[in-house]
Design a protein around this motif. Sequence first.
Motif, short mmCIF file in Angstrom:
data_model
loop_
_atom_site.label_atom_id
_atom_site.label_comp_id
_atom_site.label_asym_id
_atom_site.label_seq_id
_atom_site.Cartn_x
_atom_site.Cartn_y
_atom_site.Cartn_z
N GLU A 122 -0.59 6.80 -6.04
CA GLU A 122 -0.93 7.36 -4.73
C GLU A 122 0.29 7.98 -4.06
O GLU A 122 0.21 9.04 -3.45
N LEU A 170 -6.07 -3.14 0.02
CA LEU A 170 -7.53 -3.12 0.00
C LEU A 170 -8.12 -4.51 -0.22
O LEU A 170 -9.19 -4.83 0.32
N ASP A 171 -7.43 -5.35 -0.98
CA ASP A 171 -7.86 -6.75 -1.12
C ASP A 171 -7.82 -7.44 0.24
O ASP A 171 -8.74 -8.20 0.59
N GLY A 222 0.84 -1.19 0.00
CA GLY A 222 0.00 0.00 0.00
C GLY A 222 0.87 1.23 0.00
O GLY A 222 2.11 1.14 -0.02
N TYR A 232 -2.39 -6.70 -2.25
CA TYR A 232 -2.81 -5.30 -2.18
C TYR A 232 -3.59 -5.06 -0.90
O TYR A 232 -4.46 -5.87 -0.52
N LEU A 261 -7.91 -5.99 3.29
CA LEU A 261 -8.91 -5.42 4.20
C LEU A 261 -10.30 -5.95 3.89
O LEU A 261 -11.10 -6.21 4.81
N ASN A 262 -10.62 -6.13 2.62
CA ASN A 262 -11.91 -6.71 2.25
C ASN A 262 -12.06 -8.13 2.79
O ASN A 262 -13.16 -8.54 3.20
#
Length: 244
Positions: free
Chosen positions: A235, A123-124, A87, A121, A126-127
Motif C-alpha cells: 500500500e 483493519l483487525d 497501517g 494490523y 477496526l473490526n
Amino acid sequence: GSDAVIHLGAIVGSYNVNKNIEINYVGTRNLLEACKYHGINRFIFISSVSATRKDQGPYGKSKKLAEDAIISSGLDYTILRPTTIMGRESLGLNRIIENVNRFNFFIPMVGFGYNTRHPVYILDFLNLIVKSINNQNTFKKVYEIGGANIIYFRDLVKLVNEKLGNKNKIIIPIPKLFVYLVAFFIERFFSTPPFTREHVNALGENTSMNTTMIKEDLNFHPISMNKMLDIILEEIRNNPPDLL
C-alpha cells in the motif's frame, strides 16, 4: 438519536503536560458527561499501552486518568488498549522505513533492540471496535490488543529492511541516554516534536499484550506479522502516505 460513542480522539506526539491532560483526560470527562446528559449509555474508548507503562510520560498518564474516569462513570464502557497499530499511515512503521533507508550499510537503533513488540494490523483492530459495539460480553471490560506475533524490535526492523529489498545491514546501537537528552532539547523547540522522551522510554520496555480475553469474547484472529507487513508495504509503495 445516538446509541453509542466511540472515542478515538487524543493529542499525540506532545510532551506538554497541560495539553495532554486537557485533551486526553478532561476531553474524555466532557464526553462522559455529554453521554449522561443525552442518555447514551454505551461508551467505547481507544486507550493505549502507554497507560500501563512503568515510565509514563504526559500521554500515558493522561490516558490512564481517562481510563479511570470511564471505569467510574457508571456507563457500559469498553476500553481497548492497543499496542502499536500498523497501517499505511502508521507513524511508527514509517519511522522504521525512513530509518532503514537512511544509510546504505547500517541502521541506527536506540539501544540494542532486544525489547518485544506486539503490533496489530489496523483493519483487525477496526473490526474489533465494530464487533464490540453491541456485544454485551465486552461491557465494563478492559482489553489488551496485540497482533498474531510477538517480535524483538531489532528483528522487526530487520524484517522491514528485508521486505524493502535492501541488502543486509549492520545495526548500530545508539545509547538510550544520548537519544533521551536529544529528545529533551527537541521538546523545547517543537510543539509537536519528531520524537519525545516518552517515545525513547517506550523503546526500552517490552510490549507483550495478553489477548486471551479479547479472543474469547470477540473471536479475535489477527493476521500474521508477515502478511500484515506485505499488505502495508505494498500500500505504501502504491500510495505513499502524506505524514506530518
